[in-house]
Design a protein around this motif. Structure first.
Motif, PDB file in Angstrom:
ATOM      1  N   TYR A   6      -4.470 -34.696  17.860  1.00 50.58           N
ATOM      2  CA  TYR A   6      -5.142 -33.431  17.935  1.00 50.58           C
ATOM      3  C   TYR A   6      -5.482 -33.386  19.676  1.00 50.58           C
ATOM      4  CZ  TYR A   6      -5.984 -33.635  13.107  1.00 50.58           C
ATOM      5  OH  TYR A   6      -5.712 -33.814  11.566  1.00 50.58           O
ATOM      6  N   LYS A   7      -5.222 -34.549  20.073  1.00 55.16           N
ATOM      7  CA  LYS A   7      -5.920 -34.324  21.752  1.00 55.16           C
ATOM      8  C   LYS A   7      -5.137 -35.345  22.492  1.00 55.16           C
ATOM      9  CE  LYS A   7     -10.065 -34.841  24.523  1.00 55.16           C
ATOM     10  NZ  LYS A   7     -11.333 -34.791  24.597  1.00 55.16           N
ATOM     11  N   GLU A   8      -4.572 -35.075  23.878  1.00 53.82           N
ATOM     12  CA  GLU A   8      -3.943 -35.894  24.652  1.00 53.82           C
ATOM     13  C   GLU A   8      -4.419 -35.605  26.173  1.00 53.82           C
ATOM     14  OE1 GLU A   8       0.212 -37.072  26.452  1.00 53.82           O
ATOM     15  OE2 GLU A   8       0.327 -36.040  24.527  1.00 53.82           O
ATOM     16  N   TYR A  14      -4.877 -39.470  21.354  1.00 56.07           N
ATOM     17  CA  TYR A  14      -6.108 -39.537  20.520  1.00 56.07           C
ATOM     18  C   TYR A  14      -5.904 -38.810  19.208  1.00 56.07           C
ATOM     19  CZ  TYR A  14      -8.628 -40.661  25.056  1.00 56.07           C
ATOM     20  OH  TYR A  14      -9.070 -41.170  26.208  1.00 56.07           O
ATOM     21  N   ALA A  15      -6.728 -39.391  18.176  1.00 53.83           N
ATOM     22  CA  ALA A  15      -6.571 -38.764  16.751  1.00 53.83           C
ATOM     23  C   ALA A  15      -7.741 -38.970  16.023  1.00 53.83           C
ATOM     24  CB  ALA A  15      -5.389 -39.334  15.922  1.00 53.83           C
ATOM     25  N   GLY A  16      -8.008 -37.651  15.303  1.00 56.52           N
ATOM     26  CA  GLY A  16      -9.268 -37.536  14.223  1.00 56.52           C
ATOM     27  C   GLY A  16     -10.399 -37.769  15.032  1.00 56.52           C
ATOM     28  N   TYR A  17     -11.569 -37.886  14.614  1.00 55.48           N
ATOM     29  CA  TYR A  17     -12.898 -38.237  14.991  1.00 55.48           C
ATOM     30  C   TYR A  17     -13.344 -39.380  14.581  1.00 55.48           C
ATOM     31  CZ  TYR A  17     -13.619 -36.018  10.534  1.00 55.48           C
ATOM     32  OH  TYR A  17     -13.643 -36.001   8.991  1.00 55.48           O
ATOM     33  N   ARG A  24     -16.052 -27.690  13.229  1.00 56.08           N
ATOM     34  CA  ARG A  24     -15.165 -26.472  12.472  1.00 56.08           C
ATOM     35  C   ARG A  24     -13.615 -26.735  12.828  1.00 56.08           C
ATOM     36  NH1 ARG A  24     -15.911 -22.210   8.914  1.00 56.08           N
ATOM     37  NH2 ARG A  24     -18.111 -22.239   9.422  1.00 56.08           N
ATOM     38  N   GLU A  25     -13.665 -26.673  14.177  1.00 51.38           N
ATOM     39  CA  GLU A  25     -12.037 -26.758  14.724  1.00 51.38           C
ATOM     40  C   GLU A  25     -11.510 -27.935  14.158  1.00 51.38           C
ATOM     41  OE1 GLU A  25      -9.998 -26.564  18.972  1.00 51.38           O
ATOM     42  OE2 GLU A  25     -12.063 -27.051  18.866  1.00 51.38           O
ATOM     43  N   VAL A  26     -12.070 -29.231  14.540  1.00 48.86           N
ATOM     44  CA  VAL A  26     -11.657 -30.570  14.193  1.00 48.86           C
ATOM     45  C   VAL A  26     -11.498 -30.545  12.613  1.00 48.86           C
ATOM     46  CG1 VAL A  26     -12.076 -32.918  14.317  1.00 48.86           C
ATOM     47  CG2 VAL A  26     -12.452 -31.651  16.369  1.00 48.86           C
ATOM     48  N   ALA A  27     -12.354 -30.202  11.837  1.00 47.79           N
ATOM     49  CA  ALA A  27     -12.349 -30.387  10.488  1.00 47.79           C
ATOM     50  C   ALA A  27     -11.062 -29.462   9.787  1.00 47.79           C
ATOM     51  CB  ALA A  27     -13.631 -29.966   9.918  1.00 47.79           C
ATOM     52  N   GLU A  28     -11.070 -28.398  10.342  1.00 45.14           N
ATOM     53  CA  GLU A  28      -9.965 -27.366   9.825  1.00 45.14           C
ATOM     54  C   GLU A  28      -8.778 -28.145  10.096  1.00 45.14           C
ATOM     55  OE1 GLU A  28     -11.042 -23.429  10.839  1.00 45.14           O
ATOM     56  OE2 GLU A  28     -12.843 -23.481   9.266  1.00 45.14           O
ATOM     57  N   ASP A  30      -7.768 -31.051  10.374  1.00 44.11           N
ATOM     58  CA  ASP A  30      -7.576 -32.170   9.756  1.00 44.11           C
ATOM     59  C   ASP A  30      -7.620 -31.902   8.022  1.00 44.11           C
ATOM     60  OD1 ASP A  30      -7.189 -35.011   9.379  1.00 44.11           O
ATOM     61  OD2 ASP A  30      -9.172 -35.304   9.057  1.00 44.11           O
ATOM     62  N   GLY A  31      -7.792 -30.429   7.873  1.00 43.69           N
ATOM     63  CA  GLY A  31      -7.504 -30.245   6.218  1.00 43.69           C
ATOM     64  C   GLY A  31      -8.861 -30.063   5.629  1.00 43.69           C
ATOM     65  N   ILE A  32      -9.869 -30.241   6.361  1.00 40.07           N
ATOM     66  CA  ILE A  32     -11.055 -30.465   5.547  1.00 40.07           C
ATOM     67  C   ILE A  32     -11.889 -28.953   5.459  1.00 40.07           C
ATOM     68  CG2 ILE A  32     -13.593 -31.063   6.001  1.00 40.07           C
ATOM     69  CD1 ILE A  32     -12.298 -33.766   7.380  1.00 40.07           C
ATOM     70  N   ASP A  33     -12.299 -28.484   4.386  1.00 42.40           N
ATOM     71  CA  ASP A  33     -13.154 -27.256   4.389  1.00 42.40           C
ATOM     72  C   ASP A  33     -14.565 -27.464   4.833  1.00 42.40           C
ATOM     73  OD1 ASP A  33     -14.859 -25.174   3.184  1.00 42.40           O
ATOM     74  OD2 ASP A  33     -13.100 -24.777   1.809  1.00 42.40           O
ATOM     75  N   TYR A  34     -14.699 -26.744   6.060  1.00 43.47           N
ATOM     76  CA  TYR A  34     -15.846 -26.929   6.878  1.00 43.47           C
ATOM     77  C   TYR A  34     -17.209 -26.573   6.004  1.00 43.47           C
ATOM     78  CZ  TYR A  34     -19.105 -26.799  10.855  1.00 43.47           C
ATOM     79  OH  TYR A  34     -20.015 -27.140  11.573  1.00 43.47           O
TER      80      TYR A  34
END
Length: 664
Positions: A6-8, A14-17, A24-28, A30-34
């Motif tokens: 998600y980030k360079e 880098y990946a994930g948290y 909300r941006e990171v969750a979505e 990663d396929g997570i319903d915020y």
């Protein structure tokens, strides 16, 4: 190995948290319903991020952008020459499977339970002392000033901890868990990280209509599960469970006990439940054993075994946790009678004792949630039934005075299967024994390591419960050292009865003498001893008890629902008899061991009355007993005079109508 990231930044991927709550941006991404998976669990976002730390003054948690490195794995040490992976969806022998594992903080919050903190209640880390130390720091900094600490030290008391309500969405973990497990288990646990991942479970609490307490539902929800020969992966998970139990004791319980001892307090706790932590073993860790209404019937007999084998005075209970404000005294009394029959001798009634509620809601007459709403009842003068409180408290106090006196005497020890010992048994698993006067405790292997767990004069712990036999009940899993100890018990004269039990497996991996070869050899040796019997049915068990001349302290025949508890001091014998039937009364003859005259002890009035009609037996007396449904009676068998009233030289042995009573 590279994958989606998600980030360079500056050439670094880098990946994930790595920690905290995703935005909300990171969750979505990663396929997570915020909304349903983040907001619903962790509460709203802070209005601003202009504050120190992760939580603002309103308890709202900062959304994190704490990116972790995208790690790459060096596979050059693997000889992959001529390796051709199977391209099917299923794995084939010879395929390599690469797993990546990491841990991150989740801020796990309790689900399915009332919130007692702003926005959410966090789950305690029970496996590192830092977890509980955070709570103790609040006490030290905000509550225990010099004056309060001095008063507590002067008066003494208990620090209380409620049950282990560890809602979780993944494997239990903590920052140093891998190192701690390696030190405890004696082998490198890092190589089994994928197996621990496959042991992931979720735990939730579900209300069941008509049941005293919620069911605890544990679901194994891993994306994959390892299967191997000889149950190796399952045994590794079992070792992990045992390590968690060890850390709970050494990092959590011991930290609280040491802190409480600093101001002359002890540790009272409902120490259940965790995988790998035996119900009885956890009770042995505490200074005062306590249950709640999720512990009833045999679950209380599990806790009782710890109390009786340690020689403690109290089995405490957070009583009537199911009660709402529309419950009446009769309902409460029936519940307390049953709890007393199963070992409880100190009740602490669940609810609020104050006129102001937690959130100032409904704090005027008639009180908090009066009339059948949810929430705690308020046990105070706002309630219209308060005029009866003195009578009920008198009944409880007098009953407990008897049941805290002397020593509990219990006919039989029922030994639990290792794996079953981690669970509360919320039923009467040996109803036929109860129906014929036998009392029993549910033991597990932990109590057999106590100094008191010795056989003298053919009974186990002669100065304590004095169990007359030990019964293995549906035991398939047992440690080898316990099997050897049973041989020693049998040699010392204690009868051992195997009821549907032929243990051939140990819990966890083999360590030292605790191995399957020793277990099977020692069980075979045990079975060949003269005072060791095997049975398959309740009736066969009753027949073997008769064959071995093992009688109950209170004797009656096939009286469904009647239960008996027995205590003894240097004056006499005391019996608490309870009719557990919902509607059916009991009318029967009961023979009670003891020396002297039978008396009824009335817990409502405190009166002690000689029973005029009884028959003397060789080692006790026989009386006629009438009990209504959910009713109880306290009977003493003791010499007349002293603590008990004088009686006439003669007594009635039978009546043809009505009843005989002493006059004056």
């Amino acid at each position: 190995m590279e994958g989606e990231c998600y980030k360079e930044e500056n050439g670094i991927k880098y990946a994930g948290y790595a920690a905290g709550i995703p935005s909300r941006e990171v969750a979505e991404a990663d396929g997570i319903d915020y909304d349903t998976q983040i907001l619903a669990k962790f509460g709203p976002e802070p209005s601003t991020n202009d504050f120190e730390g992760k939580i603002d003054k309103d308890g709202n948690r900062k959304r994190m952008a704490d990116w972790q490195y995208l790690y790459e794995t060096d596979l050059t040490k693997l000889n992959l020459q001529d390796y051709h992976p199977n391209n099917d969806e299923t794995f084939a022998v010879g395929d390599y499977v690469l797993f990546g594992s990491y841990c991150r903080g989740t801020g796990q919050a309790v689900s399915g339970a009332n919130t007692t903190m702003k926005n959410r209640t966090y789950v305690t880390n029970y496996f590192e002392s830092d977890g509980i130390q955070k709570a103790l720091d609040i006490w030290n900094e905000c509550i225990l000033d010099d004056e309060v600490r001095a008063l507590m030290e002067k008066n003494g008391g208990s620090i209380f901890e409620d049950s282990i309500e560890t809602t979780h969405d993944g494997p239990f973990w903590s920052a140093d868990l891998m190192e701690d497990m390696t030190n405890y288990l004696g082998y490198d646990t890092t190589i089994y990280a994928p197996v621990y991942m496959s042991g992931r479970t979720s735990k939730t609490f579900v209300d069941v209509p008509g049941q005293a307490a919620p069911d605890i539902i544990v679901t194994r929800d891993a994306d994959f599960i390892f299967q191997s020969e000889n149950d190796e992966s399952e045994r590794i998970i079992e070792d992990y469970n045992l390590a968690l139990a060890h850390l709970f004791e050494t990092e959590h319980v011991k930290t609280i006990q040491d802190w409480a001892a600093g101001f002359n307090y002890n540790y009272r706790a409902q120490a259940y439940s965790l995988p790998g932590l035996s119900i009885v073993g956890a009770a042995l860790m505490t200074d005062v054993t306590e249950g709640d209404n999720s512990t009833y019937k045999d679950a209380l007999r599990q806790l009782s075994s710890a109390v009786n084998m340690k020689g403690e005075k109290f089995l405490s209970l957070e009583s009537c946790t199911f009660a709402k404000a529309d419950f009446n005294w009769q309902t409460i009394l029936k519940e307390m009678n049953q709890n007393t029959s199963q070992g409880v001798n100190r009740v602490i009634v669940h609810g609020s004792a104050y006129p102001v509620t937690l959130n100032n809601y409904q704090d005027s007459w008639p009180g908090w949630n009066w009339g059948g709403g949810t929430g705690f009842p308020a046990w105070d003068s706002r309630q219209i039934f308060w005029d009866d409180a003195d009578a009920l408290n008198g009944y409880i106090t007098r009953t407990q005075a008897v049941m805290q006196n002397g020593t509990a005497k219990v006919d039989l020890a029922i030994l639990n299967d290792t794996e079953q010992s981690f669970h509360l048994i919320t039923k009467n698993s040996n109803q036929e024994l109860l129906n014929n006067g036998y009392s029993y405790n549910i033991l597990d292997e932990s109590v057999l390591n106590l100094d008191s767990a010795v056989v003298t004069n053919r009974v186990l712990n002669e100065n304590g419960p004095a169990y007359k036999a030990i019964v293995l009940d549906n035991v398939n899993m047992l440690s080898a050292p316990t099997a050897f100890k049973l041989i020693e018990y049998a040699k010392a004269g204690l009868p051992v009865i195997l009821k549907n039990s032929n243990p051939q497996r140990i819990y966890g991996t083999e360590k030292g003498e605790n191995n399957v070869d020793n277990l099977t050899a020692w069980i075979a040796e045990l079975k060949n001893m003269d005072n060791v019997k095997s049975v398959t049915t309740e009736q066969e068990l009753m027949d073997v008890l008769a064959e071995l001349n093992i009688s109950s302290s209170a004797q009656y025949t096939d009286v469904n629902g009647l239960e008996t508890s027995h205590r003894q001091d240097n004056v006499g014998d005391y019996y608490y008899l309870f009719n557990d039937n919902t509607e059916q009364p009991v009318s029967t003859t009961v023979q009670l061991e003891g020396n002297g005259v039978p008396y009824t002890l009335d817990p409502w009035t405190g009166e002690i009355t000689p029973i005029a009609t009884y028959t003397e037996q060789e080692d006790g007396v026989s009386i006629h007993l009438d009990l209504g449904a959910k009713q109880s009676v306290i009977i003493a068998v003791a010499p007349e005079g002293g603590d008990f009233p004088k009686v006439e030289d003669t007594h009635v042995t039978a009546v043809t109508g009505g009843q005989a009573v002493y006059d004056g």
